[in-house]
Write a protein that holds these residues in place. Structure first.
Motif, short mmCIF file in Angstrom:
data_model
loop_
_atom_site.label_atom_id
_atom_site.label_comp_id
_atom_site.label_asym_id
_atom_site.label_seq_id
_atom_site.Cartn_x
_atom_site.Cartn_y
_atom_site.Cartn_z
N LEU A 31 -16.32 3.14 9.38
CA LEU A 31 -16.69 2.55 8.10
C LEU A 31 -16.02 3.30 6.95
O LEU A 31 -15.57 2.69 5.97
CB LEU A 31 -18.22 2.59 7.94
CG LEU A 31 -18.81 1.73 6.82
CD1 LEU A 31 -18.65 0.25 7.15
CD2 LEU A 31 -20.28 2.06 6.60
N LEU A 32 -15.94 4.62 7.06
CA LEU A 32 -15.29 5.42 6.02
C LEU A 32 -13.79 5.10 5.92
O LEU A 32 -13.22 5.12 4.83
CB LEU A 32 -15.50 6.90 6.29
CG LEU A 32 -16.92 7.44 6.09
CD1 LEU A 32 -17.05 8.86 6.62
CD2 LEU A 32 -17.31 7.40 4.61
N TYR A 33 -13.17 4.80 7.07
CA TYR A 33 -11.76 4.41 7.05
C TYR A 33 -11.57 3.11 6.28
O TYR A 33 -10.67 2.98 5.43
CB TYR A 33 -11.22 4.24 8.47
CG TYR A 33 -10.37 5.39 8.95
CD1 TYR A 33 -9.12 5.64 8.39
CD2 TYR A 33 -10.79 6.21 9.99
CE1 TYR A 33 -8.33 6.68 8.84
CE2 TYR A 33 -10.00 7.26 10.45
CZ TYR A 33 -8.77 7.49 9.87
OH TYR A 33 -7.99 8.54 10.32
N VAL A 34 -12.39 2.12 6.59
CA VAL A 34 -12.27 0.83 5.89
C VAL A 34 -12.53 1.02 4.40
O VAL A 34 -11.81 0.50 3.54
CB VAL A 34 -13.25 -0.19 6.49
CG1 VAL A 34 -13.18 -1.52 5.71
CG2 VAL A 34 -12.92 -0.45 7.96
N ASN B 155 -9.71 2.51 2.35
CA ASN B 155 -8.51 1.69 2.22
C ASN B 155 -8.75 0.37 1.51
O ASN B 155 -7.92 -0.54 1.57
CB ASN B 155 -7.91 1.47 3.61
CG ASN B 155 -7.28 2.74 4.16
OD1 ASN B 155 -6.15 3.07 3.86
ND2 ASN B 155 -8.05 3.48 4.96
N VAL B 156 -9.86 0.28 0.79
CA VAL B 156 -10.11 -0.85 -0.09
C VAL B 156 -9.23 -0.69 -1.34
O VAL B 156 -9.12 0.41 -1.89
CB VAL B 156 -11.60 -0.91 -0.49
CG1 VAL B 156 -11.83 -1.88 -1.65
CG2 VAL B 156 -12.44 -1.32 0.72
N LEU C 205 -1.06 3.55 11.40
CA LEU C 205 -2.10 4.55 11.16
C LEU C 205 -1.69 5.62 10.17
O LEU C 205 -2.52 6.12 9.41
CB LEU C 205 -2.51 5.18 12.49
CG LEU C 205 -3.07 4.22 13.55
CD1 LEU C 205 -3.57 5.00 14.75
CD2 LEU C 205 -4.18 3.35 12.98
N ASP C 206 -0.42 5.98 10.16
CA ASP C 206 0.00 7.05 9.25
C ASP C 206 0.06 6.60 7.79
O ASP C 206 0.27 7.42 6.89
CB ASP C 206 1.37 7.60 9.67
CG ASP C 206 1.26 8.48 10.92
OD1 ASP C 206 0.17 9.02 11.16
OD2 ASP C 206 2.27 8.61 11.64
N THR C 207 -0.10 5.30 7.54
CA THR C 207 -0.13 4.81 6.16
C THR C 207 -1.55 4.70 5.62
O THR C 207 -1.74 4.42 4.44
CB THR C 207 0.54 3.41 6.07
OG1 THR C 207 -0.24 2.45 6.77
CG2 THR C 207 1.95 3.45 6.64
N LEU C 208 -2.54 4.92 6.47
CA LEU C 208 -3.93 4.79 6.04
C LEU C 208 -4.37 5.99 5.19
O LEU C 208 -3.98 7.13 5.46
CB LEU C 208 -4.86 4.70 7.25
CG LEU C 208 -4.85 3.40 8.06
CD1 LEU C 208 -5.73 3.56 9.29
CD2 LEU C 208 -5.33 2.23 7.21
N TRP D 273 -7.11 8.70 4.34
CA TRP D 273 -8.08 9.36 5.19
C TRP D 273 -9.50 9.10 4.70
O TRP D 273 -9.74 8.87 3.50
CB TRP D 273 -7.85 10.87 5.21
CG TRP D 273 -6.50 11.27 5.69
CD1 TRP D 273 -5.63 10.52 6.44
CD2 TRP D 273 -5.85 12.52 5.46
NE1 TRP D 273 -4.48 11.22 6.70
CE2 TRP D 273 -4.59 12.46 6.11
CE3 TRP D 273 -6.19 13.68 4.79
CZ2 TRP D 273 -3.69 13.53 6.09
CZ3 TRP D 273 -5.31 14.74 4.77
CH2 TRP D 273 -4.07 14.66 5.41
N PRO D 274 -10.47 9.15 5.59
CA PRO D 274 -11.87 9.03 5.17
C PRO D 274 -12.24 10.10 4.15
O PRO D 274 -11.81 11.25 4.27
CB PRO D 274 -12.65 9.22 6.48
CG PRO D 274 -11.68 8.84 7.55
CD PRO D 274 -10.33 9.27 7.05
N ASP D 275 -13.00 9.72 3.16
CA ASP D 275 -13.43 10.66 2.12
C ASP D 275 -14.71 11.34 2.59
O ASP D 275 -15.81 10.79 2.46
CB ASP D 275 -13.66 9.91 0.81
CG ASP D 275 -13.96 10.85 -0.35
OD1 ASP D 275 -14.15 12.06 -0.10
OD2 ASP D 275 -14.02 10.37 -1.51
N ARG D 276 -14.58 12.54 3.13
CA ARG D 276 -15.74 13.23 3.68
C ARG D 276 -16.67 13.77 2.61
O ARG D 276 -17.77 14.22 2.94
CB ARG D 276 -15.27 14.35 4.61
CG ARG D 276 -14.71 13.82 5.93
CD ARG D 276 -14.09 14.92 6.75
NE ARG D 276 -13.76 14.47 8.10
CZ ARG D 276 -12.66 13.79 8.43
NH1 ARG D 276 -11.78 13.49 7.48
NH2 ARG D 276 -12.44 13.42 9.68
#
Length: 462
Positions: free
Chosen positions: A22-25, A28-29, A171-174, A176-179
């Motif tokens: 969910l954090l990945y999606v 990348n919004v 994947l390398d263009t995504l 990162w999740p904001d921890r």
């Protein structure tokens, strides 16, 4: 648009898992939209908490993440479905937002879950590209939903699906999740963070849903980027004491796993880690590289101790390969935890007993014994009822051996899989996957008494 991302997972046994997908999606919004995370894991009443947050936020879209169809002991899939349906009802009663469901659990059987849950939209599989495109269509008002890949929606009262367009996210263009958005209790109570090094699985295990979730095309991340993300994650967060690589299979392809290990050994964060490993492609050299890079344990989906069952499940390996993987781990100083799935279609009680005997002879650092449950049973109560007597017989066998193998966790009967026991282990300051501490419990008589007491209480409840 304002989007409320809802992490609905409530499973904390054996550990709370950071909602990485969910954090990945969310990360990348497109920046023109406003995003807010609503995590229900630690809420006393998830429905009440969700209603309050939605009243405060007044979102245009609610993105609901469905991590699993079943819970961690494979005991109540129907209950999970009812829970998600109840959350959607709460959204409907609390806001005018459109509801989009996605995640690994939804991707297993998206059409059936659309009919059962009745969200406005559903996205199966990889969500970053599809969700961004859906937002574009909603923002523009064009409603050309057929252009959005892997989308499920209702048109004139009937379910429609666009299908996958064959394009996967690079994947390398995504982003990162904001921890910084992660509830600190994930780390303070459990000490584990999750990292992904690749997506997709080319294996063809009969029952596995990973190819449905991620596809069969394996896409690898640059090892340097993976290590960069891990270093960033622990910066200023000493409570992150362990990493778990969530790849469906860490060691395939072995060349990528080896390259990542060399990168970790050269400059990685000083944190131990564990991962999933398949006996296919797992050799002594790679095991040694993993140990040098900080790996302290692997989880192996052995599934059965019978070659005939492994062949029927199309696992691609046999019991001799499981033994070899165990030996590689022992030689490298890595703990191995083998998961077995008892009662798969076509198994006899003799097969079940042979698997238990095999694991007893194998003597891994730990083992997890589960009873097979088909995800579709959550929507087909007749199928679940037909299996009830068979599973009860397997439970009886597991209860008869649970005290003989103190390093086996047996979730279906509550043996060494109990909330009180896990809280006690965490209170001792133990971090990382709890299966790695079963050997320590075995050597501690006081802990063993507590473990048996907790297991007996759970067994009585079940």
């Amino acid at each position: 648009m304002r989007i409320a991302f809802v992490s609905a997972n409530r499973e904390v046994l054996p550990d709370a898992v950071v909602p990485l997908g969910l954090l990945y999606v969310m990360a990348n919004v497109p920046s023109c939209h406003e995003t807010v995370l609503c995590d229900l894991l630690f809420e006393r009443d998830p429905h009440e908490a969700l209603a309050a947050r939605l009243a405060e936020l007044r979102p245009d879209v609610v993105a609901l993440g469905m991590r699993n169809v079943q819970d961690s002991d494979y005991g109540s899939p129907a209950g999970n479905i009812d829970y998600y349906r109840g959350l959607i009802d709460t959204v409907r009663a609390s806001s005018q937002a459109l509801v989009v469901v996605g995640g690994g659990g939804f991707s297993v059987m998206p059409a059936q879950l659309m009919e059962k849950l009745r969200p406005d939209f559903g996205i199966a599989g990889e969500g970053e590209l599809a969700f961004a495109q859906l937002l574009d269509e909603l923002s523009a008002g064009s409603r050309r939903f057929e252009r959005v890949p892997s989308l499920f929606y209702f048109a004139d009262g009937r379910l429609a699906a666009t299908g996958h367009n064959g394009k996967f996210q690079k994947l390398d263009t995504l982003a990162w999740p904001d921890r910084r958005l992660v509830d600190p209790r994930y780390y303070s109570r459990h000490g584990i963070d999750s990292v992904q090094t690749k997506r997709g699985c080319a294996l063809r295990c009969d029952y596995c849903t990973y190819p449905e979730i991620e596809g069969r095309e394996v896409r690898q991340r640059d090892p340097a980027q993976v290590v960069d993300e891990m270093i960033q994650a622990v910066a200023g967060r000493p409570e992150i004491q362990h990493f778990f690589f969530v790849d469906s299979v860490f060691n395939l392809p072995p060349e990528h796993a080896a390259a990542l290990c060399r990168e970790l050994a050269a400059r990685g964060p000083d944190r131990p880690w564990t991962c999933y490993v398949n006996p296919v492609g797992f050799r002594g050299e790679l095991a040694r590289l993993m140990a040098q890079a900080g790996c302290i344990g692997v989880e192996i989906g052995a599934d059965s101790g019978c070659d005939e069952v492994l062949d029927r499940l199309r696992k691609g390996f046999r019991t001799a390969d499981i033994v070899a993987a165990h030996e590689h781990c022992v030689a490298a100083g890595i703990l191995d935890c083998h998961t077995f799935m008892l009662g798969t279609p076509g198994e006899s009680m003799d097969d079940v007993r042979r698997t238990l005997d095999f694991c007893g002879r194998l003597a891994p650092a730990a083992a997890i014994m589960n009873i097979w449950t088909d995800d579709r049973e959550s929507l087909e109560p007749e199928q679940a009822a037909a299996q009830r007597e068979w599973r009860a017989k397997i439970k009886d066998v597991l209860r008869s051996v649970q005290d003989d193998f103190p390093r086996w966790a047996i979730p279906p009967v509550g043996a060494r899989f109990d909330e009180r026991l896990f809280r006690w282990l965490r209170a001792m300051g133990l971090r990382g996957p709890l299966w790695q501490h079963l050997g320590r419990i075995e050597r501690d008589e006081r802990a063993l008494r507590l473990m048996r007491s907790a297991s007996s209480l759970s067994a009585a409840r079940s």
